[in-house]
Design a protein around this motif. Structure first.
Motif, mmCIF file in Angstrom:
data_model
loop_
_atom_site.group_PDB
_atom_site.id
_atom_site.type_symbol
_atom_site.label_atom_id
_atom_site.label_comp_id
_atom_site.label_asym_id
_atom_site.label_seq_id
_atom_site.Cartn_x
_atom_site.Cartn_y
_atom_site.Cartn_z
ATOM 1 N N ASP B 104 77.805 49.169 9.575
ATOM 2 C CA ASP B 104 77.447 48.108 8.629
ATOM 3 C C ASP B 104 76.869 48.693 7.344
ATOM 4 O OD1 ASP B 104 78.202 46.230 10.495
ATOM 5 O OD2 ASP B 104 76.199 46.109 11.374
ATOM 6 N N GLY B 105 77.345 49.839 6.944
ATOM 7 C CA GLY B 105 76.872 50.444 5.704
ATOM 8 C C GLY B 105 75.604 51.245 5.843
ATOM 9 N N TRP B 106 75.049 51.295 7.065
ATOM 10 C CA TRP B 106 73.805 52.040 7.279
ATOM 11 C C TRP B 106 74.077 53.344 8.018
ATOM 12 C CZ3 TRP B 106 69.383 50.621 5.139
ATOM 13 C CH2 TRP B 106 69.194 49.289 4.797
ATOM 14 N N PRO B 107 73.388 54.412 7.633
ATOM 15 C CA PRO B 107 73.529 55.637 8.425
ATOM 16 C C PRO B 107 72.743 55.533 9.738
ATOM 17 C CG PRO B 107 72.030 56.005 6.601
ATOM 18 C CD PRO B 107 72.521 54.599 6.462
ATOM 19 N N MET B 108 73.356 56.007 10.785
ATOM 20 C CA MET B 108 72.728 55.927 12.118
ATOM 21 C C MET B 108 72.953 57.251 12.836
ATOM 22 S SD MET B 108 71.956 52.666 12.927
ATOM 23 C CE MET B 108 72.331 51.000 12.451
ATOM 24 N N PRO B 130 68.332 54.183 13.581
ATOM 25 C CA PRO B 130 68.437 54.164 12.121
ATOM 26 C C PRO B 130 67.884 55.460 11.520
ATOM 27 C CG PRO B 130 67.277 52.231 12.926
ATOM 28 C CD PRO B 130 67.424 53.157 14.075
#
Lengths: 437, 290
Positions: B104-108, B130
């Motif tokens: 969803d566009g977040w680095p994990m 996250p």
């Protein structure tokens, strides 16, 4: 209503109250001739728990049919509510509870004094009497149907306990995606757009768990279903089931209609139904919004605001996955009652508060803290004496007689389903070991 | 930017993460070709406690791959609590794959875990932790602090013993004076208005410090004149207790270095010897005056 509980039933009763206490603040009691109902609902009315205590749970249980006096008041006090917290404190398991040999609960309406009277018969003939104000009310009933739910499963509470260990403690909601041959649990949080302030604080651990349906005792899901619901309430029932060593069953439909979790102990001791509202996904709700249902609580308006914010954000940004939104409310219904046709005079009942009578008086001297000022100690002794006076010598004698007859009854009736016998026996064993060593 | 690995020694990684969990809300993990580093606290602020941990990647990973434009280094900031929670799910797992992913566009930091349930059936678990990928200018600040050479270095007694003592001392005062000499003596001292408590240890080992090539370290000019002369440092009790959380890894060798009046340096070795490849934590605790 009058009920007598033996010492083995006290621990389950404490757990039941504890479970209810995790969900709501008020205990709704409804006594029917064949069962006693305990219910509670949470502040946002999105979760509702119903305990059915069958006569087998008690040593003796009796409740009258609805009796109405000349003022239209229900003298049998068949339905009322009390505050849960003081009640939990009375039954909280501890050293003091080990001394209790039996417990008598009675709903008593004498004149203007509506009291739930709890008498604990302790060792050495000590009696502890607690009196709690209760307020008459219509019975609490959530509208749901387990039989109409197309999907259901049953699983050991130990396994569900293992599942929830993987999720973050701060997680509030959980999404359950069921298919006929698979089930996945996913942590659910509001998705935040990626180009917002890049901070770790606003993001949470995302957990997804895929479980083999073989782990279930029974798994019957007819089609695909994805529902989102509150995790805290689920934990309340799971920890209860875990403590009781009973499996948990779930009955559910599609998003928006409530999910029902049940725990029962057979034969005919008690049954718990926990109804939790599920969240309607954002897009689905938008479709329904033409028939916009007025939000009944202030919370709803807050949610509406955040919804608007979300929507305005959404319009500015790239499409994101569907945003689940406001909770569907469980409609808590109050079926027509005899008393409700004639409204009760408002000032007739005292407001729900606790005066000196209700304070718990520790009668056993060992339990008293060492440092206490003399004045309060004197007051306590006075109160204790008053309690004794109130109970009266005759009552004590009668109580002892009753206890004797109970013993006879239990010895005569071995068919009575035994509650937590294993735990009881364990304790017994430990005592023996100590003696031997 | 690519990062992926299979975690082979999840137990050690969990213990390492747990021992630094309480130090700070967030920390930085640095992945390089050879090592995995844990970094707590920025060196630009020399007033706070800092921790640098490292372990050679092959001790915990296999099939390890790290690629980035920044000299094949990847700096990620994680929330301590979330990282530990996510990692704990790897305990006794059958297989764990770690990778840096975007969801969803977040680095994990995404952990794909295969485990078996109580009944022996398969359980598939994904934990997305996250992370925030640090820019090159931010990562440049993360260097070990420069300290003057120490007057005293001494092997600490077992950390579990120290922890029990420190927790008692914590109730008495907010600061602790750590003093030691080159004669195997260590003293922990807490002074409060009404009481003064000292715990002393004798017969500890003052190890010989060597340089990486094996030659003995040169004697610093600031060295104390006598073996029995004590070097002192007064540090915040909370910092000292935080360091003692590393007792979770049950280290055999912990070297305590005292720079008189300035700082306390603690070297915790996770392996059997003092080999930093097997895992090492270096704690830097600044002195507090009043």
């Amino acid at each position: 209503m009058e009920a007598v509980l033996s010492s083995v039933a006290l621990k389950p009763l404490a757990k039941i109250l504890q479970c209810l206490g995790k969900i709501g603040e008020d205990l709704y009691i409804q006594s029917r001739p064949n069962k006693l109902l305990f219910a509670t609902v949470n502040a946002s009315r999105s979760a509702c728990a119903h305990f059915t205590l069958h006569p087998g749970f008690f040593d003796t249980y009796s409740a009258e049919e609805h009796v109405v006096d000349e003022h239209g008041r229900d003298t049998g006090a068949s339905s009322c509510h009390v505050l849960l917290k003081p009640l939990m404190n009375i039954f909280r398991h501890g050293k003091a509870m080990d001394n209790v040999e039996s417990c008598r609960m009675k709903l008593q309406s004498a004149g203007d004094q509506d009291r739930l009277v709890i008498v604990l018969h302790c060792k050495h003939g000590v009696l502890k009497t607690h009196k709690l104000h209760f307020e008459l009310c219509d019975p609490l009933a959530a509208i749901y149907s387990k039989n109409a739910s197309p999907h259901k499963w049953t699983i050991s509470s130990k396994i569900t306990h293992d599942w929830l260990l993987h999720f973050s403690n701060k997680l509030e909601e959980i999404a359950m995606r069921c298919k006929p041959d698979s089930i996945a649990l996913k942590s659910f949080t509001e998705t935040i757009a990626a180009d917002e302030e890049d901070q770790l604080g606003c993001r949470t651990l995302q957990t997804e768990l895929q479980v083999d349906v073989e782990d279930f005792d029974m798994y019957d899901v007819k089609g695909d279903s994805e529902i989102i619901f509150d995790l805290k309430n689920l934990k309340a029932i799971l920890s209860f089931a875990d403590q009781m060593g009973q499996p948990v069953s779930a009955f559910f439909n599609e998003a928006g209609s409530p999910i029902v979790f049940t725990v029962t102990q057979t034969p005919d001791l008690y049954a718990l139904d926990l109804v939790i509202a599920t969240t309607i996904p954002f897009e689905a709700e938008e479709m329904h919004s033409t028939a916009s249902r007025p939000e009944p609580q202030p919370q709803g308006t807050q949610e509406n605001q955040s919804q608007h914010q979300e929507r305005s954000k959404k319009s500015m940004q790239t499409p994101r996955p569907p945003q689940p939104r406001s909770h569907a409310e469980i409609y808590v219904d109050r079926p027509p009652n005899i008393t409700s046709s004639q409204p009760l005079p408002e000032n007739k009942f005292p407001p729900l508060q606790y005066d000196d009578d209700d304070e718990m008086v520790p009668l056993s001297l060992q339990n008293r803290p060492q440092f206490r000022n003399l004045a309060s100690e004197m007051a306590e002794v006075e109160r204790a004496v008053r309690d004794y006076e109130h109970v009266g010598v005759d009552d004590v004698l009668m109580a002892e007689q009753d206890l004797d007859t109970q013993k006879e009854l239990t010895s005569q009736a071995p068919s009575r389903p035994q509650l937590l016998t294993s735990a009881y026996r364990q304790n017994f064993k430990i005592i023996e070991i100590h003696r031997a060593s | 930017m690519r990062l992926r690995a299979r975690i082979t020694n999840a137990g050690l990684l969990i213990k390492m993460a747990q021992s630094v969990e309480k130090l700070s809300k967030t920390w930085v993990i640095l992945f390089t070709r050879e090592y995995v580093h844990f970094i707590v606290g920025k060196s630009s602020v020399s007033e706070t406690m800092q921790m640098f941990g490292q372990i050679k990647q092959d001790r915990i990973f296999e099939e390890y791959l790290v690629e980035s434009a920044l000299n094949n280094q990847i700096f990620v900031e994680v929330s301590a609590e979330q990282f530990v929670r996510g990692l704990k799910s790897c305990h006794q797992a059958l297989d764990v794959k770690l990778k840096l992913a975007k969801k969803d566009g977040w680095p994990m930091l995404s952990l794909n875990i295969t485990n078996s349930s109580r009944t022996g059936n398969r359980l598939y678990l994904t934990q997305d932790i996250p992370v925030r990928v640090l820019q090159s200018d931010e990562s440049a600040e993360l260097t070990e602090p420069e300290v003057e050479s120490q007057q005293v270095h001494i092997l600490l007694p077992p950390l579990n013993d120290l922890k029990t003592i420190a927790e008692r001392l914590k109730a008495i005062g907010t600061h602790v004076v750590v003093a030691a000499n080159m004669n195997g003596e260590l003293v922990l001292k807490v002074v409060a208005d009404a009481v003064r408590v000292e715990t002393s240890f004798k017969g500890l080992i003052n190890p010989e410090l060597g340089q990486p090539d094996g030659t003995p370290a040169p004697t610093p000019q600031t060295a104390l004149k006598h073996r029995t002369a004590f070097a002192h440092v007064r540090v915040d009790m909370r910092d000292f207790v935080k360091f003692l959380h590393s007792s979770i890894v049950n280290p055999k060798n912990v070297i305590c270095c005292i720079v008189d009046g300035q700082s306390l340096l603690l070297y915790v070795y996770l392996g059997q010897n003092t080999d930093s490849d097997d895992g090492q934590f270096i704690y830097f605790i600044p002195a507090r005056s009043h």
